[in-house]
Design a protein around this motif. Sequence first.
Motif, PDB file in Angstrom:
ATOM      1  N   THR A 110       0.822  -1.210   0.000  1.00 54.01           N
ATOM      2  CA  THR A 110       0.000   0.000   0.000  1.00 54.01           C
ATOM      3  C   THR A 110       0.855   1.259   0.000  1.00 54.01           C
ATOM      4  O   THR A 110       1.882   1.327   0.679  1.00 54.01           O
ATOM      5  N   LEU A 111       0.413   2.249  -0.760  1.00 54.61           N
ATOM      6  CA  LEU A 111       0.982   3.599  -0.687  1.00 54.61           C
ATOM      7  C   LEU A 111      -0.019   4.475   0.049  1.00 54.61           C
ATOM      8  O   LEU A 111      -1.169   4.601  -0.367  1.00 54.61           O
ATOM      9  N   ILE A 112       0.419   5.066   1.167  1.00 52.64           N
ATOM     10  CA  ILE A 112      -0.433   5.960   1.946  1.00 52.64           C
ATOM     11  C   ILE A 112       0.109   7.377   1.814  1.00 52.64           C
ATOM     12  O   ILE A 112       1.279   7.630   2.063  1.00 52.64           O
ATOM     13  N   ILE A 113      -0.756   8.300   1.418  1.00 52.40           N
ATOM     14  CA  ILE A 113      -0.357   9.703   1.244  1.00 52.40           C
ATOM     15  C   ILE A 113      -1.213  10.571   2.157  1.00 52.40           C
ATOM     16  O   ILE A 113      -2.442  10.505   2.118  1.00 52.40           O
ATOM     17  N   THR A 114      -0.550  11.362   2.997  1.00 49.50           N
ATOM     18  CA  THR A 114      -1.257  12.304   3.851  1.00 49.50           C
ATOM     19  C   THR A 114      -0.646  13.693   3.669  1.00 49.50           C
ATOM     20  O   THR A 114       0.381  13.855   3.028  1.00 49.50           O
ATOM     21  N   GLY A 115      -1.282  14.687   4.261  1.00 53.20           N
ATOM     22  CA  GLY A 115      -0.771  16.048   4.222  1.00 53.20           C
ATOM     23  C   GLY A 115      -0.304  16.470   5.600  1.00 53.20           C
ATOM     24  O   GLY A 115      -0.866  16.059   6.621  1.00 53.20           O
ATOM     25  N   ASP A 116       0.713  17.295   5.644  1.00 54.51           N
ATOM     26  CA  ASP A 116       1.279  17.746   6.909  1.00 54.51           C
ATOM     27  C   ASP A 116       0.246  18.464   7.777  1.00 54.51           C
ATOM     28  O   ASP A 116       0.307  18.420   9.002  1.00 54.51           O
ATOM     29  N   LEU A 117      -0.718  19.138   7.141  1.00 55.65           N
ATOM     30  CA  LEU A 117      -1.748  19.881   7.873  1.00 55.65           C
ATOM     31  C   LEU A 117      -3.077  19.126   7.925  1.00 55.65           C
ATOM     32  O   LEU A 117      -4.084  19.660   8.382  1.00 55.65           O
ATOM     33  N   ASP A 118      -3.071  17.891   7.477  1.00 54.68           N
ATOM     34  CA  ASP A 118      -4.282  17.079   7.416  1.00 54.68           C
ATOM     35  C   ASP A 118      -4.661  16.581   8.808  1.00 54.68           C
ATOM     36  O   ASP A 118      -3.834  15.953   9.476  1.00 54.68           O
ATOM     37  N   PRO A 119      -5.878  16.831   9.284  1.00 52.48           N
ATOM     38  CA  PRO A 119      -6.295  16.290  10.580  1.00 52.48           C
ATOM     39  C   PRO A 119      -6.202  14.763  10.665  1.00 52.48           C
ATOM     40  O   PRO A 119      -6.079  14.216  11.756  1.00 52.48           O
ATOM     41  N   LEU A 120      -6.252  14.075   9.519  1.00 55.36           N
ATOM     42  CA  LEU A 120      -6.182  12.609   9.505  1.00 55.36           C
ATOM     43  C   LEU A 120      -4.754  12.082   9.353  1.00 55.36           C
ATOM     44  O   LEU A 120      -4.553  10.880   9.211  1.00 55.36           O
ATOM     45  N   ARG A 121      -3.783  12.973   9.402  1.00 54.52           N
ATOM     46  CA  ARG A 121      -2.390  12.577   9.163  1.00 54.52           C
ATOM     47  C   ARG A 121      -1.914  11.469  10.110  1.00 54.52           C
ATOM     48  O   ARG A 121      -1.324  10.476   9.676  1.00 54.52           O
ATOM     49  N   ASP A 122      -2.144  11.622  11.403  1.00 54.30           N
ATOM     50  CA  ASP A 122      -1.568  10.708  12.389  1.00 54.30           C
ATOM     51  C   ASP A 122      -2.108   9.292  12.261  1.00 54.30           C
ATOM     52  O   ASP A 122      -1.368   8.322  12.425  1.00 54.30           O
ATOM     53  N   GLU A 123      -3.393   9.146  11.953  1.00 56.12           N
ATOM     54  CA  GLU A 123      -3.927   7.792  11.820  1.00 56.12           C
ATOM     55  C   GLU A 123      -3.409   7.121  10.543  1.00 56.12           C
ATOM     56  O   GLU A 123      -3.193   5.910  10.516  1.00 56.12           O
ATOM     57  N   GLY A 124      -3.182   7.915   9.499  1.00 57.98           N
ATOM     58  CA  GLY A 124      -2.570   7.348   8.294  1.00 57.98           C
ATOM     59  C   GLY A 124      -1.167   6.852   8.567  1.00 57.98           C
ATOM     60  O   GLY A 124      -0.769   5.780   8.108  1.00 57.98           O
ATOM     61  N   GLU A 125      -0.406   7.624   9.341  1.00 62.60           N
ATOM     62  CA  GLU A 125       0.965   7.224   9.681  1.00 62.60           C
ATOM     63  C   GLU A 125       0.955   5.993  10.582  1.00 62.60           C
ATOM     64  O   GLU A 125       1.769   5.080  10.399  1.00 62.60           O
ATOM     65  N   GLU A 126       0.047   5.943  11.536  1.00 65.16           N
ATOM     66  CA  GLU A 126      -0.037   4.779  12.419  1.00 65.16           C
ATOM     67  C   GLU A 126      -0.396   3.523  11.631  1.00 65.16           C
ATOM     68  O   GLU A 126       0.181   2.451  11.844  1.00 65.16           O
ATOM     69  N   PHE A 127      -1.336   3.652  10.712  1.00 64.99           N
ATOM     70  CA  PHE A 127      -1.741   2.513   9.884  1.00 64.99           C
ATOM     71  C   PHE A 127      -0.548   1.993   9.089  1.00 64.99           C
ATOM     72  O   PHE A 127      -0.315   0.780   9.009  1.00 64.99           O
ATOM     73  N   PHE A 128       0.226   2.908   8.506  1.00 63.57           N
ATOM     74  CA  PHE A 128       1.407   2.518   7.739  1.00 63.57           C
ATOM     75  C   PHE A 128       2.388   1.723   8.600  1.00 63.57           C
ATOM     76  O   PHE A 128       2.942   0.708   8.159  1.00 63.57           O
ATOM     77  N   LYS A 129       2.610   2.158   9.835  1.00 63.21           N
ATOM     78  CA  LYS A 129       3.579   1.494  10.714  1.00 63.21           C
ATOM     79  C   LYS A 129       3.148   0.082  11.074  1.00 63.21           C
ATOM     80  O   LYS A 129       3.981  -0.750  11.457  1.00 63.21           O
ATOM     81  N   ARG A 130       1.865  -0.209  10.949  1.00 63.57           N
ATOM     82  CA  ARG A 130       1.380  -1.557  11.261  1.00 63.57           C
ATOM     83  C   ARG A 130       1.543  -2.527  10.098  1.00 63.57           C
ATOM     84  O   ARG A 130       1.447  -3.739  10.285  1.00 63.57           O
ATOM     85  N   LEU A 131       1.752  -2.006   8.902  1.00 66.33           N
ATOM     86  CA  LEU A 131       1.861  -2.875   7.730  1.00 66.33           C
ATOM     87  C   LEU A 131       3.209  -3.597   7.743  1.00 66.33           C
ATOM     88  O   LEU A 131       4.246  -3.010   8.032  1.00 66.33           O
ATOM     89  N   ASN A 132       3.176  -4.873   7.398  1.00 70.00           N
ATOM     90  CA  ASN A 132       4.382  -5.709   7.466  1.00 70.00           C
ATOM     91  C   ASN A 132       4.920  -6.055   6.087  1.00 70.00           C
ATOM     92  O   ASN A 132       5.328  -7.168   5.837  1.00 70.00           O
TER      93      ASN A 132
END
Length: 204
Positions: A110-132
Amino acid sequence: LYEELERSGILRENITLMGDSTGGNYISSITFRFIKENLNYISKEILLYPLLSGDYSKTSKYNSILSTTNKTFVENIRRYMKKYASIKENLKLEDVCPILNNDYNNYPKTLIITGDLDPLRDEGEEFFKRLNNDSKYLNITLANHGFINSNDFDIKKELLNGFAGRNLQSCLEYRKGIVRGIINGLDVKEWNPDTDPYIDFTYN
């Protein structure tokens, strides 16, 4: 849909699913459902500033939710999730909030793209860290939720009107108010060594 595509001779590995915001939520939710049912349909995904959790309260664990100045957006998310989940208890279910899943072992690349000012940024980053797997995460500096960039102003015009749109012109035209062009390379007038007042010796 996948079975129809396969009958048409389109290989599974050549198909990439993409969803933005709530569309990212939907794609991720059905991906987990396929995994649980041992349906090996999805090989690659692109999630653009995805909505993945139900944690949008004033006690959210995500700093990007708590610190955003875009409170109206967060309130709209709360209302949307309330309707989407139908009852409050469903916000604790992984079918509605994909990030609540515990097993990510078979999740596709998966490619996950978020924005630095996006309110949903942190959950996108957390989801990415869970991918193996070999998934990628890209956070765009100074970009808010739903922000679309092109690499210069002329290409923005081409995306909206010309060949560069690749049959997406109607979609981009619908959202042209948030499509922005950014300068590609240096501003040669500002960074001209022949006239630059901030260097000891000018040259050309």
